[in-house]
Write a protein that holds these residues in place. Structure first.
Motif, PDB file in Angstrom:
ATOM      1  N   GLN A 143      47.503   6.344  31.184  1.00 33.96           N
ATOM      2  CA  GLN A 143      46.253   6.316  31.937  1.00 33.96           C
ATOM      3  C   GLN A 143      46.463   6.748  33.385  1.00 33.96           C
ATOM      4  O   GLN A 143      47.493   6.438  33.987  1.00 33.96           O
ATOM      5  CB  GLN A 143      45.656   4.924  31.914  1.00 33.96           C
ATOM      6  CG  GLN A 143      45.112   4.519  30.554  1.00 33.96           C
ATOM      7  CD  GLN A 143      44.510   3.131  30.596  1.00 33.96           C
ATOM      8  OE1 GLN A 143      45.231   2.157  30.658  1.00 33.96           O
ATOM      9  NE2 GLN A 143      43.200   3.089  30.573  1.00 33.96           N
ATOM     10  N   ASN A 144      45.468   7.422  33.917  1.00 35.99           N
ATOM     11  CA  ASN A 144      45.534   7.802  35.326  1.00 35.99           C
ATOM     12  C   ASN A 144      45.023   6.631  36.176  1.00 35.99           C
ATOM     13  O   ASN A 144      44.570   5.630  35.627  1.00 35.99           O
ATOM     14  CB  ASN A 144      44.747   9.107  35.572  1.00 35.99           C
ATOM     15  CG  ASN A 144      43.270   8.958  35.278  1.00 35.99           C
ATOM     16  OD1 ASN A 144      42.659   7.922  35.509  1.00 35.99           O
ATOM     17  ND2 ASN A 144      42.664  10.030  34.771  1.00 35.99           N
ATOM     18  N   PRO A 145      45.117   6.721  37.485  1.00 36.33           N
ATOM     19  CA  PRO A 145      44.700   5.596  38.341  1.00 36.33           C
ATOM     20  C   PRO A 145      43.253   5.154  38.155  1.00 36.33           C
ATOM     21  O   PRO A 145      42.895   4.014  38.451  1.00 36.33           O
ATOM     22  CB  PRO A 145      44.924   6.126  39.760  1.00 36.33           C
ATOM     23  CG  PRO A 145      45.979   7.171  39.612  1.00 36.33           C
ATOM     24  CD  PRO A 145      45.724   7.796  38.266  1.00 36.33           C
ATOM     25  N   PHE A 166      42.305   9.432  30.976  1.00 39.00           N
ATOM     26  CA  PHE A 166      43.464  10.165  30.487  1.00 39.00           C
ATOM     27  C   PHE A 166      43.359  11.612  30.916  1.00 39.00           C
ATOM     28  O   PHE A 166      42.361  12.028  31.511  1.00 39.00           O
ATOM     29  CB  PHE A 166      43.560  10.042  28.957  1.00 39.00           C
ATOM     30  CG  PHE A 166      43.822   8.642  28.500  1.00 39.00           C
ATOM     31  CD1 PHE A 166      45.122   8.169  28.366  1.00 39.00           C
ATOM     32  CD2 PHE A 166      42.781   7.780  28.231  1.00 39.00           C
ATOM     33  CE1 PHE A 166      45.378   6.869  27.967  1.00 39.00           C
ATOM     34  CE2 PHE A 166      43.019   6.472  27.825  1.00 39.00           C
ATOM     35  CZ  PHE A 166      44.326   6.014  27.691  1.00 39.00           C
ATOM     36  N   SER A 167      44.367  12.413  30.578  1.00 44.52           N
ATOM     37  CA  SER A 167      44.393  13.811  31.031  1.00 44.52           C
ATOM     38  C   SER A 167      43.334  14.660  30.369  1.00 44.52           C
ATOM     39  O   SER A 167      43.111  15.788  30.767  1.00 44.52           O
ATOM     40  CB  SER A 167      45.780  14.399  30.794  1.00 44.52           C
ATOM     41  OG  SER A 167      46.125  14.319  29.430  1.00 44.52           O
ATOM     42  N   SER A 168      42.670  14.143  29.357  1.00 46.84           N
ATOM     43  CA  SER A 168      41.640  14.896  28.651  1.00 46.84           C
ATOM     44  C   SER A 168      40.570  13.935  28.174  1.00 46.84           C
ATOM     45  O   SER A 168      40.814  12.744  27.998  1.00 46.84           O
ATOM     46  CB  SER A 168      42.254  15.612  27.453  1.00 46.84           C
ATOM     47  OG  SER A 168      41.250  16.141  26.616  1.00 46.84           O
ATOM     48  N   THR A 169      39.393  14.473  27.898  1.00 41.53           N
ATOM     49  CA  THR A 169      38.324  13.633  27.377  1.00 41.53           C
ATOM     50  C   THR A 169      38.317  13.633  25.851  1.00 41.53           C
ATOM     51  O   THR A 169      37.430  13.049  25.246  1.00 41.53           O
ATOM     52  CB  THR A 169      36.956  14.125  27.874  1.00 41.53           C
ATOM     53  OG1 THR A 169      36.796  15.500  27.498  1.00 41.53           O
ATOM     54  CG2 THR A 169      36.852  13.987  29.378  1.00 41.53           C
ATOM     55  N   ALA A 218      51.918  12.471  29.859  1.00 45.62           N
ATOM     56  CA  ALA A 218      51.988  13.408  28.740  1.00 45.62           C
ATOM     57  C   ALA A 218      50.732  14.261  28.668  1.00 45.62           C
ATOM     58  O   ALA A 218      49.652  13.833  29.070  1.00 45.62           O
ATOM     59  CB  ALA A 218      52.164  12.633  27.440  1.00 45.62           C
ATOM     60  N   PRO A 219      50.865  15.475  28.122  1.00 49.45           N
ATOM     61  CA  PRO A 219      49.674  16.305  27.899  1.00 49.45           C
ATOM     62  C   PRO A 219      48.727  15.627  26.916  1.00 49.45           C
ATOM     63  O   PRO A 219      49.123  14.775  26.120  1.00 49.45           O
ATOM     64  CB  PRO A 219      50.247  17.592  27.297  1.00 49.45           C
ATOM     65  CG  PRO A 219      51.688  17.597  27.667  1.00 49.45           C
ATOM     66  CD  PRO A 219      52.096  16.160  27.764  1.00 49.45           C
TER      67      PRO A 219
END
Length: 134
Positions: free
Chosen positions: A124-126, A130-133, A83-84
């Motif tokens: 969560q990414n690998p 996440f996609s943003s801080t 998700a964004p």
């Protein structure tokens, strides 16, 4: 600043007025629910969480929120769609609002919070971020 400080009282009055509006955006509701939770305004916190629950996306044993009119993502083989950051952020605020209450959250709230946390952890990414801080 305590809730008795005039600046905080005025800000809470402003938020209470805004919370009574019929057409609040889901992101705004999430932020207000957390603000009222921090201020100990239990009635407003519960009302906003009730409204938010009606707008929740419940899927695969998880719960999250997304912006109105947003097209759902498409899951591709071997690629999990994340998700964004706005969706992650507002869902996290709803989670905080559920857990920030005195006395401790009810068992029902904890169970619902677990479904929210499950969705957030799935974003969560690998590397664990996440996609943003934000």
């Amino acid at each position: 600043l305590s809730c008795q400080h005039s600046v905080v009282r005025n800000a809470l009055f402003c938020l209470e007025t805004a919370a009574d509006e019929k057409e609040n955006h889901v992101y705004t509701k999430a932020l207000m629910a957390y603000a009222f939770a921090l201020a100990g305004r239990e009635e407003k916190r519960k009302a906003l969480l009730g409204s938010l629950e009606k707008e929740a996306v419940k899927k695969d044993g998880t719960v999250h929120w997304q912006r109105p009119g947003k097209e759902p993502g498409v899951d591709l083989p071997y690629h999990r769609n994340r998700a964004p950051s706005a969706e992650v952020e507002m869902t996290a605020y709803v989670l905080l609002a559920h857990l920030t209450t005195q006395p401790a959250p009810s068992q029902e709230e904890l169970s619902f919070a677990a479904l929210i946390a499950k969705w957030i952890s799935g974003q969560q990414n690998p590397s664990g971020g996440f996609s943003s801080t934000q």
